[in-house]
Enzyme design. Structure first.
Site, PDB file in Angstrom:
ATOM      1  N   HIS A  82       0.854  -1.191   0.000  1.00 42.01           N
ATOM      2  CA  HIS A  82       0.000   0.000   0.000  1.00 42.01           C
ATOM      3  C   HIS A  82       0.888   1.239   0.000  1.00 42.01           C
ATOM      4  O   HIS A  82       1.869   1.311   0.736  1.00 42.01           O
ATOM      5  CB  HIS A  82      -0.898   0.030   1.251  1.00 42.01           C
ATOM      6  N   ASP A 161     -15.727   2.123   6.932  1.00 38.21           N
ATOM      7  CA  ASP A 161     -14.720   3.133   6.577  1.00 38.21           C
ATOM      8  C   ASP A 161     -15.252   4.083   5.523  1.00 38.21           C
ATOM      9  O   ASP A 161     -14.980   5.286   5.560  1.00 38.21           O
ATOM     10  CB  ASP A 161     -13.435   2.471   6.079  1.00 38.21           C
ATOM     11  N   ARG A 168     -15.577  12.196   8.069  1.00 43.34           N
ATOM     12  CA  ARG A 168     -14.327  12.877   8.464  1.00 43.34           C
ATOM     13  C   ARG A 168     -14.013  14.013   7.491  1.00 43.34           C
ATOM     14  O   ARG A 168     -13.526  15.075   7.883  1.00 43.34           O
ATOM     15  CB  ARG A 168     -13.172  11.874   8.504  1.00 43.34           C
ATOM     16  N   SER A 183      -8.320   3.329   8.927  1.00 45.52           N
ATOM     17  CA  SER A 183      -8.964   3.411   7.615  1.00 45.52           C
ATOM     18  C   SER A 183      -8.159   2.613   6.587  1.00 45.52           C
ATOM     19  O   SER A 183      -8.698   1.771   5.858  1.00 45.52           O
ATOM     20  CB  SER A 183      -9.061   4.885   7.219  1.00 45.52           C
ATOM     21  N   LYS A 187      -9.026  -1.677   5.197  1.00 39.00           N
ATOM     22  CA  LYS A 187      -9.249  -2.038   3.793  1.00 39.00           C
ATOM     23  C   LYS A 187      -8.203  -3.050   3.326  1.00 39.00           C
ATOM     24  O   LYS A 187      -8.511  -3.983   2.593  1.00 39.00           O
ATOM     25  CB  LYS A 187      -9.209  -0.782   2.921  1.00 39.00           C
TER      26      LYS A 187
HETATM   27  N1  URA Z   1      -6.279   7.042   2.946  1.00 38.83           N
HETATM   28  C1  URA Z   1      -7.254   6.266   3.458  1.00 38.83           C
HETATM   29  O1  URA Z   1      -7.624   5.255   2.896  1.00 38.83           O
HETATM   30  N2  URA Z   1      -7.799   6.646   4.636  1.00 38.83           N
HETATM   31  C2  URA Z   1      -7.419   7.745   5.305  1.00 38.83           C
HETATM   32  O2  URA Z   1      -7.950   8.014   6.359  1.00 38.83           O
HETATM   33  C3  URA Z   1      -6.412   8.539   4.739  1.00 38.83           C
HETATM   34  C4  URA Z   1      -5.850   8.165   3.548  1.00 38.83           C
END
Ligand code: URA
Length: 428
Positions: A82, A161, A168, A183, A187
């Site tokens: 990631h 999320d 947010r 977050s 994922k």
């Molecule tokens: N990328 C994400 O997937 N979540 C966040 O909170 C910030 C960046």
């Protein structure tokens, strides 16, 4: 258990939340049973008071369980990567097939670009016919056959999320470290992976502007991964100027193919060898040096290129049909000098405004639009020499202000300045 109002008040006053309370809050929110105003208040309390490592781990686990967790346990050595997002970051397009060629299964669920950074899915969708929208059964079949596949996030991966991120975004709580950690990790862990390599970008064109912030994000994600039994290695890498020469969608695919065929910018290849090497290290339990050597060999002997072709074909894409730009505009140096810096953020924003990116999630993308950096950092240019080239899309040639802002993105100095390496440090 405390009531929701008591839970918000406890966090507001800096007290820890129990695991049961966190699961209750996240589950209720995912089911639509917790009002937005209460989650907004709690998110703001977390922004100020934080979550400790246990709370962050439980929060992540609850978000992950709000949706589907892929069961890919029939497939061996599942490791993903990631990146926190960069300009010209086409690493996934090369890394996934290179890792697959080294015996790693890469079940990559990736995002679309929003804000100044591009998204891997948008880049791949520049290939005519490519589909990032696969059923889990098809995803698993391609993974079994090719070793890598890249799909977009589905509605059922970490849905909590998805809702919380939108909340947010409008409550000034995106920049909460534990909420960012949970977050991202919810994922990624929903992919059912055994290992994860993180590329945490730091610099003027990155989400994290300072090294302490990047370190804290990396450490938070490593801690959550470890709590959940997933081995995580993080690299903090510089994101000031664009990564590689191309910024856009179709042109980044072309640059990725060039790298897979033995060309491409050396610093991009070096970053790919480092990140993919760490995936091989996790998957096979070999040393970092051995991981790197295996990846370099897969790039040199065509094995990674062959996997890329197979992955694209399996996902319906026709690489030969990748459209060339409709035209080009050269951006020239106003005077002679050494290129001492390139403002990656300015390049990205201009490119995005020309059609390569989007301001809101529903904006269409023009895959042909892009920018090629002709004078990378450390180059000496004469007056009027090309600094970069703009690739036109359906809208035709760029307006003069886009040309001016790209010219201004290049700093020209009287003396050369050393370009620091991309990899700043390794953690985990
Ligand atoms: N990328 C994400 O997937 N979540 C966040 O909170 C910030 C960046």
């Amino acid at each position: 258990m405390r009531t929701i109002v008591e839970i918000i008040a406890a966090k507001r006053d800096g007290a820890p939340l129990s695991d049961a309370e966190i699961r209750h809050v996240v589950d209720s929110y995912a089911r639509g049973a917790l009002p937005e105003e209460q989650m907004a208040a709690l998110a703001m309390a977390i922004w100020f008071k934080g979550l400790d490592a246990r709370e962050t781990g439980t929060w992540t686990d609850a978000m992950l369980r709000s949706g589907t967790v892929l069961d890919l346990s029939a497939l061996p050595r599942r490791v993903d990567k990631h990146s926190t997002g960069g300009v010209g970051d086409k690493v996934s397009l090369i890394l996934a097939p290179a890792a697959a060629a080294c015996g790693v299964t890469v079940p990559m669920v990736s995002g679309r670009g929003l804000g100044h950074t591009g998204g891997t899915i948008d880049k791949l969708e520049a290939i005519p016919g490519f589909s990032a929208d696969l059923t889990v059964a098809r995803f698993e079949a391609i993974l079994g056959d090719v070793g890598c596949a890249i799909i977009g996030a589905t509605a059922d991966i970490a849905p909590a999320d998805k809702r919380l991120y939108a909340l947010r975004d409008v409550t000034a709580t995106v920049s909460s470290l534990p909420l960012i950690v949970s977050s991202i990790m919810s994922k990624k862990l929903a992919e059912g992976i055994e290992g994860l390599v993180l590329d945490v970008k730091v610099g003027g064109a990155a989400f994290m502007r300072t090294l302490p912030d990047a370190r804290a994000l990396a450490a938070g994600m490593i801690a959550v991964g470890e709590r959940m039994g997933v081995r995580v290695i993080a690299f903090i890498t510089r994101m000031d100027e664009p990564l590689g020469r191309m910024v856009g969608n179709a042109c980044e695919v072309a640059e990725s193919v060039a790298l897979l065929e033995g060309g491409g910018p050396p610093e991009l290849r070096e970053l790919i060898v480092t990140l993919t090497g760490a995936m091989v290290e996790i998957a096979h339990g070999v040393s970092a040096a051995e991981g790197r050597a295996r990846v370099a060999a897969s790039l040199d002997d065509g094995a990674a290129r062959s996997r890329f072709g197979r992955m694209v074909a399996a996902q319906g894409g026709d690489l030969a049909a990748l459209a060339p730009p409709a035209g080009e505009t050269v951006v020239r140096a106003p005077r002679a000098g050494w290129v001492t810096a390139i403002d990656g953020m300015a390049v990205a924003l201009t490119c995005s405004r020309l059609g390569a990116g989007r301001r809101v999630a529903s904006d269409p993308i023009d895959p042909a639009v892009g920018v090629r950096v002709d004078a990378p950092r450390g180059t000496r240019v004469t007056a009027d020499a090309p600094l970069c080239t703009i690739f036109h899309g359906d809208a035709g040639p760029p307006p003069p202000e886009a040309v001016a802002s790209l010219a201004a993105a290049f700093s020209l100095g009287a003396e050369p300045e050393p370009t620091p390496p991309l990899v700043v440090e390794r953690l985990g």
